[in-house]
Design an enzyme around this catalytic site. Structure first.
Site, PDB file in Angstrom:
ATOM      1  N   CYS A  92      74.270  58.273  42.413  1.00  0.00           N
ATOM      2  CA  CYS A  92      74.616  57.189  41.494  1.00  0.00           C
ATOM      3  C   CYS A  92      75.987  57.450  40.852  1.00  0.00           C
ATOM      4  O   CYS A  92      77.007  57.378  41.535  1.00  0.00           O
ATOM      5  CB  CYS A  92      73.507  57.008  40.466  1.00  0.00           C
ATOM      6  N   GLU A 142      65.792  60.146  44.958  1.00  0.00           N
ATOM      7  CA  GLU A 142      64.594  60.684  44.300  1.00  0.00           C
ATOM      8  C   GLU A 142      63.643  59.584  43.850  1.00  0.00           C
ATOM      9  O   GLU A 142      62.499  59.866  43.475  1.00  0.00           O
ATOM     10  CB  GLU A 142      65.003  61.555  43.109  1.00  0.00           C
ATOM     11  N   ASP A 176      47.863  49.849  31.478  1.00  0.00           N
ATOM     12  CA  ASP A 176      47.709  49.892  30.024  1.00  0.00           C
ATOM     13  C   ASP A 176      46.887  51.130  29.681  1.00  0.00           C
ATOM     14  O   ASP A 176      45.730  51.239  30.083  1.00  0.00           O
ATOM     15  CB  ASP A 176      46.994  48.643  29.522  1.00  0.00           C
ATOM     16  N   ASP A 200      56.022  39.259  24.348  1.00  0.00           N
ATOM     17  CA  ASP A 200      54.610  38.852  24.305  1.00  0.00           C
ATOM     18  C   ASP A 200      54.470  37.530  23.545  1.00  0.00           C
ATOM     19  O   ASP A 200      54.103  37.520  22.367  1.00  0.00           O
ATOM     20  CB  ASP A 200      53.764  39.930  23.608  1.00  0.00           C
ATOM     21  N   HIS A 242      69.290  55.872  44.489  1.00  0.00           N
ATOM     22  CA  HIS A 242      68.602  57.062  43.991  1.00  0.00           C
ATOM     23  C   HIS A 242      67.616  57.560  45.040  1.00  0.00           C
ATOM     24  O   HIS A 242      66.510  57.014  45.160  1.00  0.00           O
ATOM     25  CB  HIS A 242      67.856  56.730  42.693  1.00  0.00           C
TER      26      HIS A 242
END
Length: 604
Positions: free
Chosen positions: A114, A239, A292, A454, A237
């Protein structure tokens, strides 16, 4: 790509916090049979993932701490994170610019990631006046968002909307004379790798002999990896690019250090891309699995799922509250989703508003453990805010985010605190630099900041409702009418897990957060949560019409066609689901299969 030194980094330096233990360091009890990679970690971002990738390939790590370490390196890996100019400042302060320049110009084995690639060039528009290493001629430039129309025309995609940062899984086209490079051994042209950046290098005659691969975005091709001899670097990337990325990094390490203790991963075969860079690569639409996470009544961390944000089962006949829904263990489920092909994984710590994240050791351990074997991007949210702990110590949102990054997160998601920041910004019209969004943006960059919105529907009689118009709210056609037959609504932002409504709508909130430094928006809807009836498309389109950063559709998915519909009906870049994956009602493969059959680009 946007790192600037900050007092919080001095208080908790990432490089020290991530420094390998004695078993990973030569001379400190390391297995004498393990080849050693020298890692240049200057203290910004999620370097843990690069460490985990190197270890997964079977190599030991030695941290660069001096000029002599650079000179002694058999292989040097530089996972650059942050802004071009600030990285140069840090390297100059440590006296590493000239040793790095000499190392690369001597053609010694180097792999940049990067920003580690961009610093090989002479300069960058990101920081005018800052000098790069100058190993490769040319400058790094910003994506031109005005090219959206041209990009749509070039790719024959009328639903394409150019957003910056460029986030997601895109392809690579091999250069005509580089298709046989050892770095790409076992990788074909159908493979996709993970990008997250706002600046890029265009191919020119001056850098053509360095260009290994190119990638298409914004109506043009840019250089996505370079190689000349032993010097290699990638804009993507490795990884975070699954088996393909590990294969690329492993090819490089095995070439210069010999095989590691682990076998190189196999990359699924696909149709090869013709040599010569003739193919236009396509950015895949991302399928994201969300978890969650909260403590159940016994104090154990579990994955749960809400029904319009209620995560408890129905109360029993005696009136006692129901138990927290337990859909599995966080690390186990996350590993399953990685293996099933999730493009990203999101951990949302939905109890963090009650305590500080720095006190929440179990959640941090979950993230650390998950990042050991999951090589796709990880986002974590919950409790990203300034707070004071029980001992009276005040922690900044930046310090909270830094702890998450050091535990393995690539991005952090901010919820309620983003609403408060947006309200203050809209009221004053001034940026303070002190909000959680701004703090993290200025140190880790726009691409590290996700804002989770939300909202809930507020129904009105007609699209030109006077009260909504006076407040500047955006009214859309609701997916379903309310009990009174009203067919239009605006979306009111909420805080505290949907328990408190605020006088700002989702579109106003999105615009303010982009202005403050957010790089991505996760658009939820309380009314749609857990209903399995599809995403809130009117809301998603309204937000995308108002911002130029990527958007993730969330809340409401219950079937594969809901993903396909969202991607075909709106320019949204990613869509997220939770419960239907947890309960195995629908698999990630089924979602991607449905998308692919409808012509939506996916990562296989």
């Amino acid at each position: 790509l946007h790192f600037r030194p900050h007092p919080a980094m001095a208080a908790q330096p990432a490089a020290k916090a991530q420094k390998t233990s004695s078993e990973d360091t030569p001379g400190g009890g390391a297995d004498p049979g393990l080849p050693v990679v020298h890692l240049l970690d200057y203290g910004a971002g999620n370097v843990r993932s690069v460490r985990n990738a190197i270890r997964a390939l079977g190599y030991a790590i030695h941290d660069v701490e001096s000029e002599s370490d650079i000179a002694a390196a058999a292989v040097l890996v530089f996972p650059g994170v942050g802004s071009f100019g600030s990285a140069v400042e840090v390297l100059e302060a440590r006296g590493w610019v000239e040793p790095l320049r000499a190392y690369c110009r001597a053609g010694r084995p180097f792999f940049g990631v990067c920003l580690g690639m961009q610093l090989l060039f002479e300069s960058s528009e990101e920081t005018p006046g800052a000098e790069g290493l100058g190993v490769i001629p040319g400058s790094v430039t910003h994506f031109r968002t005005a090219a959206g129309a041209e990009a749509a025309e070039a790719t024959h995609d009328g639903n394409l909307q150019l957003t910056v940062p460029h986030i997601g899984w895109n392809g690579v086209a091999f250069g005509s004379d580089k298709a046989g490079s050892y770095v790409l051994d076992g990788v074909d042209g159908s493979s996709k790798v993970y990008f997250v950046h706002s600046f890029r290098v265009l191919q020119t005659p001056a850098n053509a002999d360095w260009t290994l691969t190119t990638t298409s975005y914004g109506g043009s091709e840019y250089v996505s990896s370079v190689q000349k001899g032993n010097v290699v670097a990638a804009q993507f990337h490795p990884e975070k690019s699954g088996a393909t990325g590990l294969r690329v990094l492993g090819n490089f390490l095995s070439k210069h250090l010999g095989p590691g203790a682990a076998s190189l991963p196999a990359v699924p075969a696909g149709a090869p891309t013709p040599a010569g860079g003739a193919s236009v690569t396509l950015l895949a639409k991302r399928v994201i699995a969300a978890l969650d996470v909260r403590s159940n009544d016994a104090g154990d961390l579990v994955v749960t799922k809400g029904d319009q944000y209620d995560v408890r089962e129905a109360a029993d006949g005696d009136g006692d509250k129901g138990a927290v829904r337990n859909l599995g263990k966080p690390v186990t489920l996350a590993q399953r989703y990685f293996e099933e092909g999730a493009d990203e994984i999101v951990f949302l710590n939905i109890t963090s508003f009650r305590q500080g994240v720095l006190d929440d050791a179990p959640m941090l351990k979950v993230l650390e453990k998950a990042s050991e074997n999951i090589f796709v991007p990880l986002t974590v949210g919950g409790g990203i805010r300034d707070y004071t702990d029980a001992a009276g110590r005040t922690w900044s949102a930046l310090e909270v985010a830094a702890r998450y990054f050091r535990a393995g997160a690539d991005k952090v998601s901010i919820g309620s605190d983003a609403v408060y920041a947006a309200e203050k910004f809209r009221e004053s019209g001034q940026k303070t630099g002190e909000t959680s969004i701004e703090q993290i943006f200025h140190v880790y960059g726009r691409q590290a900041v996700v804002v989770s919105i939300d909202p809930q529907r507020v129904y009105v009689e007609k699209p030109d409702d006077a009260a909504a118009a006076a407040a500047g709210y955006t009214v859309v056609k609701a997916p379903v009418p309310n009990a009174d037959g009203k067919q239009y609504c605006w979306y009111q932002a909420t805080v505290k897990g949907g328990r408190e409504a605020r006088d700002i709508d989702a579109v106003q909130l999105a615009q303010a957060c982009e202005e403050l430094g957010a790089g991505e928006l996760m658009i939820n809807c309380i009314n749609a949560d857990g209903q399995g009836s599809g995403f809130e498309l009117g809301l998603i389109q309204a937000v995308m019409d108002a911002v130029t950063i990527p958007v993730i559709a969330s809340s409401g998915a219950g079937a594969p066609e809901h993903f396909t519909t969202a991607f075909n009906a709106t320019p949204v870049q990613a869509a997220l689901a939770a419960g239907m994956f947890h309960r195995k009602e629908v698999t990630i493969a089924e979602v991607k299969g449905h998308m692919a059959a409808a012509g939506v680009p996916v990562r296989g």
